[in-house]
Design a protein around this motif. Structure first.
Motif, mmCIF file in Angstrom:
data_model
loop_
_atom_site.group_PDB
_atom_site.id
_atom_site.type_symbol
_atom_site.label_atom_id
_atom_site.label_comp_id
_atom_site.label_asym_id
_atom_site.label_seq_id
_atom_site.Cartn_x
_atom_site.Cartn_y
_atom_site.Cartn_z
ATOM 1 N N SER A 366 -31.453 -34.196 -27.767
ATOM 2 C CA SER A 366 -30.479 -33.134 -27.559
ATOM 3 C C SER A 366 -29.184 -33.750 -27.041
ATOM 4 N N LEU A 367 -28.125 -32.979 -27.059
ATOM 5 C CA LEU A 367 -26.836 -33.484 -26.572
ATOM 6 C C LEU A 367 -26.881 -33.861 -25.094
ATOM 7 N N PRO A 368 -27.521 -33.069 -24.212
ATOM 8 C CA PRO A 368 -27.594 -33.502 -22.813
ATOM 9 C C PRO A 368 -28.313 -34.840 -22.633
ATOM 10 N N VAL A 369 -29.374 -35.072 -23.423
ATOM 11 C CA VAL A 369 -30.088 -36.353 -23.326
ATOM 12 C C VAL A 369 -29.204 -37.482 -23.839
ATOM 13 N N GLN A 396 -21.131 -34.023 -32.895
ATOM 14 C CA GLN A 396 -21.711 -32.695 -32.741
ATOM 15 C C GLN A 396 -21.014 -31.825 -31.702
ATOM 16 N N ARG A 397 -20.271 -32.450 -30.763
ATOM 17 C CA ARG A 397 -19.690 -31.631 -29.696
ATOM 18 C C ARG A 397 -18.234 -31.987 -29.404
ATOM 19 N N ARG A 398 -17.962 -33.233 -29.129
ATOM 20 C CA ARG A 398 -16.607 -33.748 -28.857
ATOM 21 C C ARG A 398 -15.944 -32.983 -27.700
ATOM 22 N N SER A 399 -16.664 -32.854 -26.621
ATOM 23 C CA SER A 399 -16.149 -32.182 -25.429
ATOM 24 C C SER A 399 -15.230 -33.127 -24.661
ATOM 25 N N PRO A 400 -14.473 -32.627 -23.665
ATOM 26 C CA PRO A 400 -13.667 -33.525 -22.837
ATOM 27 C C PRO A 400 -14.493 -34.645 -22.211
ATOM 28 N N GLY A 401 -15.701 -34.315 -21.757
ATOM 29 C CA GLY A 401 -16.560 -35.350 -21.191
ATOM 30 C C GLY A 401 -16.941 -36.413 -22.205
ATOM 31 N N ASP A 402 -17.162 -35.973 -23.460
ATOM 32 C CA ASP A 402 -17.508 -36.931 -24.516
ATOM 33 C C ASP A 402 -16.328 -37.850 -24.823
ATOM 34 N N LEU A 403 -15.123 -37.278 -24.847
ATOM 35 C CA LEU A 403 -13.928 -38.092 -25.094
ATOM 36 C C LEU A 403 -13.709 -39.094 -23.959
ATOM 37 N N LEU A 404 -14.026 -38.664 -22.739
ATOM 38 C CA LEU A 404 -13.894 -39.589 -21.604
ATOM 39 C C LEU A 404 -14.899 -40.733 -21.732
ATOM 40 N N PHE A 405 -16.118 -40.407 -22.161
ATOM 41 C CA PHE A 405 -17.103 -41.462 -22.426
ATOM 42 C C PHE A 405 -16.577 -42.430 -23.500
ATOM 43 N N ALA A 406 -16.015 -41.863 -24.567
ATOM 44 C CA ALA A 406 -15.525 -42.698 -25.669
ATOM 45 C C ALA A 406 -14.420 -43.636 -25.183
ATOM 46 N N TYR A 407 -13.494 -43.109 -24.375
ATOM 47 C CA TYR A 407 -12.443 -43.950 -23.806
ATOM 48 C C TYR A 407 -13.049 -45.083 -22.976
ATOM 49 N N GLN A 424 -5.607 -40.268 -25.248
ATOM 50 C CA GLN A 424 -4.508 -39.380 -25.612
ATOM 51 C C GLN A 424 -5.038 -38.054 -26.153
ATOM 52 N N GLU A 425 -6.118 -38.111 -26.934
ATOM 53 C CA GLU A 425 -6.735 -36.867 -27.420
ATOM 54 C C GLU A 425 -7.224 -36.023 -26.255
ATOM 55 N N LEU A 426 -7.838 -36.660 -25.283
ATOM 56 C CA LEU A 426 -8.328 -35.952 -24.102
ATOM 57 C C LEU A 426 -7.165 -35.325 -23.339
ATOM 58 N N TYR A 427 -6.097 -36.088 -23.163
ATOM 59 C CA TYR A 427 -4.924 -35.587 -22.433
ATOM 60 C C TYR A 427 -4.265 -34.433 -23.189
ATOM 61 N N ASN A 428 -4.121 -34.562 -24.499
ATOM 62 C CA ASN A 428 -3.491 -33.513 -25.295
ATOM 63 C C ASN A 428 -4.329 -32.238 -25.345
ATOM 64 N N THR A 429 -5.648 -32.402 -25.286
ATOM 65 C CA THR A 429 -6.538 -31.236 -25.303
ATOM 66 C C THR A 429 -6.333 -30.367 -24.074
ATOM 67 N N ASP A 430 -6.167 -31.011 -22.916
ATOM 68 C CA ASP A 430 -5.984 -30.263 -21.669
ATOM 69 C C ASP A 430 -5.198 -31.112 -20.679
ATOM 70 N N PRO A 431 -3.869 -30.975 -20.667
ATOM 71 C CA PRO A 431 -3.050 -31.795 -19.763
ATOM 72 C C PRO A 431 -3.312 -31.545 -18.281
ATOM 73 N N SER A 432 -4.010 -30.461 -17.962
ATOM 74 C CA SER A 432 -4.308 -30.183 -16.556
ATOM 75 C C SER A 432 -5.586 -30.873 -16.083
ATOM 76 N N ASN A 433 -6.322 -31.465 -17.016
ATOM 77 C CA ASN A 433 -7.581 -32.142 -16.686
ATOM 78 C C ASN A 433 -7.263 -33.493 -16.040
ATOM 79 N N GLU A 434 -7.516 -33.599 -14.737
ATOM 80 C CA GLU A 434 -7.154 -34.814 -14.015
ATOM 81 C C GLU A 434 -7.869 -36.044 -14.560
#
Length: 555
Positions: A366-369, A396-407, A424-434
């Motif tokens: 599963s995605l959590p695993v 399958q998901r490409r969430s902010p957390g997944d993008l942070l993992f990828a970075y 940059q994708e993570l930042y552009n998705t939500d510039p307020s996400n520290e």
């Protein structure tokens, strides 16, 4: 005194069926009202029996008993004082009602053409499982309900009870068809509409479910069954802003009512999801007296301990209680493994990884695993191990957390351009996400775009300082990034000290301070910072290499 139904439509909207072959007399009219099954008609039947002085006759007594029983069992939220019932003991309907009260299904006589003899026995099976009827008993009632529908096509109870059977048999489409049929007979029969909304929820058509419930709420503004269902719909949709007042209203209506007990746990759950851990404690304390072995209750207790009070051991105690009840609970296993793997104790980390390996051994992940596997690989700096699970997350998901993992993985592999792309994708998705901002600034520094990194960093740091922001951890991370932009070792150390003042557990800052003293060959100070860094990251490959160099110097 006339009886009334709160929120019921005017009498003129009620279609009152008459039995074929009836003589149009009072008895026929009362029977027709009872057989219709809708609440306002049942109340009118009771009014007629009262006003026409039929309450002393066998017919009046048994029809009163049937009406009150149906109202109490099918419309338990009606705020009405019912007349006392005393059905004649020898009447066949009385026998059916008495047996049904004991959970005994009374099969109608083979040649019976009496609608009520086919409908009333189902009251024995009305309660939901696990206290309800086994599947074979439910299915055995279907022929009787089919016959009842033939005897009185205008009665709502036969298709409604049929829908309940199909619903409990997980035959959703057939259940929805039966509920729709009952609702088509009478739009005053809201239990059928509620049954249909449950089917919509099961299918995932949450917006359609909420739209239908909103219509019902307007029609029946005081009906608690509808309010409970709409609160549940908001909750299942994770619409916490709407769920919170809706659940509060349900609980205020009857704080100790058994039907409302699940809503106590829902209230605690939504508070935990919003990070309001202290407020979640009272409903959790209340629910502990109801079912302290409930799976969600134990999981929420664990989350409050871990996320609200940073009490890892307390959280693990609750999770171990949960595993005694449900040893294969994936959500709880992933949560426990993450807590253990974040521990600085080697035995905890080993236990967390053992849980992860058990989860991975199940096959399809599963995605959590998969996210947990990436977290573990990142923690071990085993970048190649992370790649297959990271690919699954991004596909399958490409969430902010997944993008942070990828970075993080691309940065670890030394792929700076790819790391910048994800940051940059993570930042552009939500510039307020520290987290995204910090990753983006770090990637800009790595790629050599220092002026852009500095401008963004100073803007964010000024906003935190100007607002008197209490998040020292976040400020510590910005100070560390600024140290990477400084020229001269003393300027670098000034920002590193500021970083550690805000957050003494900032691993990159501790590591950077160690490296400065290591270069200066200041063994005492170097060992001081190295010990702190290793306490936070005992598996860090670089730190372990340095530890080997300093073997015997305080280690």
């Amino acid at each position: 005194m006339p009886l009334s139904v709160p929120g019921a439509p005017p009498e003129s909207t009620l279609a009152v069926p008459r039995q074929s072959g009836g003589n149009g007399g009072v008895a026929d009219e009362i029977r027709s009202l009872v057989e219709s099954g809708v609440p306002a008609a049942l109340m009118r039947a009771l009014e007629h029996i009262d006003t026409l002085n039929l309450s002393g006759s066998d017919f009046g007594r048994v029809m009163s008993a049937i009406s009150v029983t149906l109202l109490q069992r099918i419309y338990p939220d009606m705020d009405v004082i019912f007349p006392l019932i005393d059905p004649p003991r020898t009447h066949p309907y009385t026998r059916i009602l008495l047996l049904a009260a004991e959970g005994i299904y009374c099969t109608p006589p083979k040649n019976s053409r009496d609608y009520l003899e086919h409908i009333l026995p189902f009251l024995a099976l009305l309660d939901d499982p696990p206290g309800g009827a086994p599947g074979d008993r439910l299915l055995a009632a279907l022929p009787d309900l089919k016959r009842a529908a033939q005897l009185n096509p205008q009665g709502v109870l036969a298709p409604y009870f049929t829908g309940l059977i199909y619903e409990r048999q997980r035959r959703g489409e057939e259940a929805a068809e039966a509920f729709a049929q009952a609702y088509k007979i009478s739009t005053d029969f809201y239990p059928a509409a509620l049954g249909f909304t449950r089917h919509l929820n099961f299918k995932g058509d949450v917006q359609d479910e909420i739209a239908l419930l909103s219509i019902l709420r307007v029609q029946y503004p005081d009906n608690m069954a509808i309010k409970r269902q709409i609160a549940l719909a908001y909750y299942n949709n994770r619409d916490w802003a709407r769920a919170e007042p809706a659940i509060a209203e349900v609980l205020q209506s009857d704080p100790k009512g058994r039907r409302n007990e699940p809503y106590i746990l829902m209230q605690a759950h939504l508070l935990v999801e919003q990070g309001r851990f202290t407020q979640a404690q009272p409903p959790l304390d209340s629910y502990s007296a109801i079912n302290p072995n409930d799976r969600l209750y134990l999981f929420l207790r664990a989350r409050v301990q871990a996320e609200g009070y940073r009490n890892r051991d307390g959280a693990l105690n609750y999770l171990r209680s949960l595993f005694r009840i449900s040893p294969d609970d994936e959500e709880a296993l992933v949560y426990a493994a993450r807590l253990l793997m974040e521990s600085t104790r080697p035995e905890d980390t080993a236990e967390g990884r053992e849980i992860l390996q058990r989860l991975l051994a199940r096959g399809e992940h599963s995605l959590p695993v998969a996210a947990l596997a990436v977290q573990d690989a990142v923690q071990r700096q085993a970048w190649g191990d992370a790649q297959p699970y990271l690919d699954q997350l991004l596909a399958q998901r490409r969430s902010p957390g997944d993008l942070l993992f990828a970075y993080t993985v691309e940065q670890g592999l030394g792929h700076r351009d790819a790391a910048l792309t994800y940051a940059q994708e993570l930042y552009n998705t939500d510039p307020s996400n520290e987290e995204g901002v910090i990753a983006y600034i770090s990637a800009l520094i790595d790629i050599g775009r220092r002026s852009e990194a500095s401008a963004l960093l100073e803007t964010r740091l000024a906003a935190l300082n100007g607002a008197g922001h209490a998040n020292g951890v976040m400020k510590g991370r910005y100070y560390y990034l600024r140290s990477r932009l400084r020229q001269g070792e003393e300027a670098v150390m000034t920002d590193l000290r500021s970083s550690l003042f805000e957050d003494p557990r900032n691993l990159p800052a501790l590591t950077a301070m160690f490296e400065i003293y290591h270069r200066r060959k200041d063994e005492r100070r170097a060992v001081y910072y190295l010990k702190q860094a290793l306490a936070l990251a005992p598996d860090n490959v670089l730190l372990k290499q340095y530890q080997a160099e300093y073997e015997g110097a305080g280690f």
